[in-house]
Design a protein around this motif. Structure first.
Motif, PDB file in Angstrom:
ATOM      1  N   ILE A 290      45.423 -59.704  21.191  1.00  0.00           N
ATOM      2  CA  ILE A 290      44.287 -59.376  22.060  1.00  0.00           C
ATOM      3  C   ILE A 290      43.488 -58.212  21.481  1.00  0.00           C
ATOM      4  N   GLU A 291      44.191 -57.195  20.975  1.00  0.00           N
ATOM      5  CA  GLU A 291      43.514 -56.007  20.445  1.00  0.00           C
ATOM      6  C   GLU A 291      42.638 -56.348  19.238  1.00  0.00           C
ATOM      7  N   ARG A 292      43.107 -57.253  18.393  1.00  0.00           N
ATOM      8  CA  ARG A 292      42.314 -57.660  17.220  1.00  0.00           C
ATOM      9  C   ARG A 292      40.953 -58.203  17.673  1.00  0.00           C
ATOM     10  N   TYR A 293      40.929 -59.056  18.657  1.00  0.00           N
ATOM     11  CA  TYR A 293      39.681 -59.656  19.114  1.00  0.00           C
ATOM     12  C   TYR A 293      38.881 -58.699  19.986  1.00  0.00           C
ATOM     13  N   ARG A 294      39.566 -57.802  20.683  1.00  0.00           N
ATOM     14  CA  ARG A 294      38.850 -56.793  21.466  1.00  0.00           C
ATOM     15  C   ARG A 294      38.065 -55.886  20.532  1.00  0.00           C
ATOM     16  N   GLN A 295      38.686 -55.469  19.416  1.00  0.00           N
ATOM     17  CA  GLN A 295      38.015 -54.609  18.455  1.00  0.00           C
ATOM     18  C   GLN A 295      36.829 -55.325  17.810  1.00  0.00           C
ATOM     19  N   ALA A 296      36.998 -56.587  17.464  1.00  0.00           N
ATOM     20  CA  ALA A 296      35.889 -57.351  16.866  1.00  0.00           C
ATOM     21  C   ALA A 296      34.725 -57.453  17.843  1.00  0.00           C
ATOM     22  N   ALA A 297      35.019 -57.714  19.107  1.00  0.00           N
ATOM     23  CA  ALA A 297      33.959 -57.800  20.114  1.00  0.00           C
ATOM     24  C   ALA A 297      33.292 -56.440  20.303  1.00  0.00           C
ATOM     25  N   GLU A 298      34.086 -55.378  20.308  1.00  0.00           N
ATOM     26  CA  GLU A 298      33.536 -54.028  20.465  1.00  0.00           C
ATOM     27  C   GLU A 298      32.591 -53.695  19.315  1.00  0.00           C
ATOM     28  N   GLU A 299      32.978 -54.055  18.090  1.00  0.00           N
ATOM     29  CA  GLU A 299      32.112 -53.795  16.937  1.00  0.00           C
ATOM     30  C   GLU A 299      30.806 -54.575  17.044  1.00  0.00           C
ATOM     31  N   ARG A 300      30.868 -55.801  17.521  1.00  0.00           N
ATOM     32  CA  ARG A 300      29.638 -56.588  17.707  1.00  0.00           C
ATOM     33  C   ARG A 300      28.732 -55.923  18.725  1.00  0.00           C
ATOM     34  N   TYR A 301      29.290 -55.434  19.824  1.00  0.00           N
ATOM     35  CA  TYR A 301      28.478 -54.769  20.846  1.00  0.00           C
ATOM     36  C   TYR A 301      27.867 -53.478  20.306  1.00  0.00           C
ATOM     37  N   GLN A 302      28.621 -52.770  19.481  1.00  0.00           N
ATOM     38  CA  GLN A 302      28.089 -51.533  18.895  1.00  0.00           C
ATOM     39  C   GLN A 302      26.923 -51.842  17.958  1.00  0.00           C
ATOM     40  N   ARG A 303      27.053 -52.906  17.169  1.00  0.00           N
ATOM     41  CA  ARG A 303      25.939 -53.302  16.292  1.00  0.00           C
ATOM     42  C   ARG A 303      24.734 -53.728  17.126  1.00  0.00           C
ATOM     43  N   LEU A 304      24.962 -54.446  18.192  1.00  0.00           N
ATOM     44  CA  LEU A 304      23.870 -54.865  19.075  1.00  0.00           C
ATOM     45  C   LEU A 304      23.210 -53.650  19.717  1.00  0.00           C
TER      46      LEU A 304
END
Length: 122
Positions: free
Chosen positions: A87-101
């Protein structure tokens, strides 16, 4: 190793897709219990609870032991580490996408004056 973990995660998430099994896991997080004790709050047979426990056991979420006449069911918390890592792996990936957005939206709004887009300089 990765394929084995994937298969184990599939079994764990499939087992936890059932609300009764999630409730059994929540109860076992508080204390070990026998199948009879687990069945008390439900209006179902011991066999039905035994089937739920078997699914949880096959998924690696619980173990059973023998204590004289009792066969208590124990929660095996190690599998939660595997779930948390996944779960943490995908949470971090989603968080990075939101930060880029967020960064892109700030640039578009002209609120980010500290950043310079080198592509615009050419």
């Amino acid at each position: 190793m990765a394929a084995r973990n994937t298969e184990r995660l599939n079994r764990v998430f499939a087992a936890l897709a059932d609300p009764t099994r999630r409730d059994l896991v929540a109860r076992l997080a508080r204390a070990d219990a026998t199948v009879s004790e687990l069945a008390e709050p439900y209006g179902v047979s011991l066999q039905a609870i035994s089937k739920h426990v078997k699914v949880l056991q096959e998924a690696g979420l619980v173990t059973r032991s023998r204590d004289a006449q009792r066969r208590p069911v124990h929660l095996d918390a190690k599998v939660f580490d595997l779930m948390t890592t996944w779960i943490e792996r995908y949470r971090q990936a989603a968080e990075e996408r939101y930060q880029r957005l967020d960064a892109l939206l700030e640039r578009m709004d002209g609120k980010d004056n500290n950043r310079t887009d080198t592509r615009d300089a050419s």
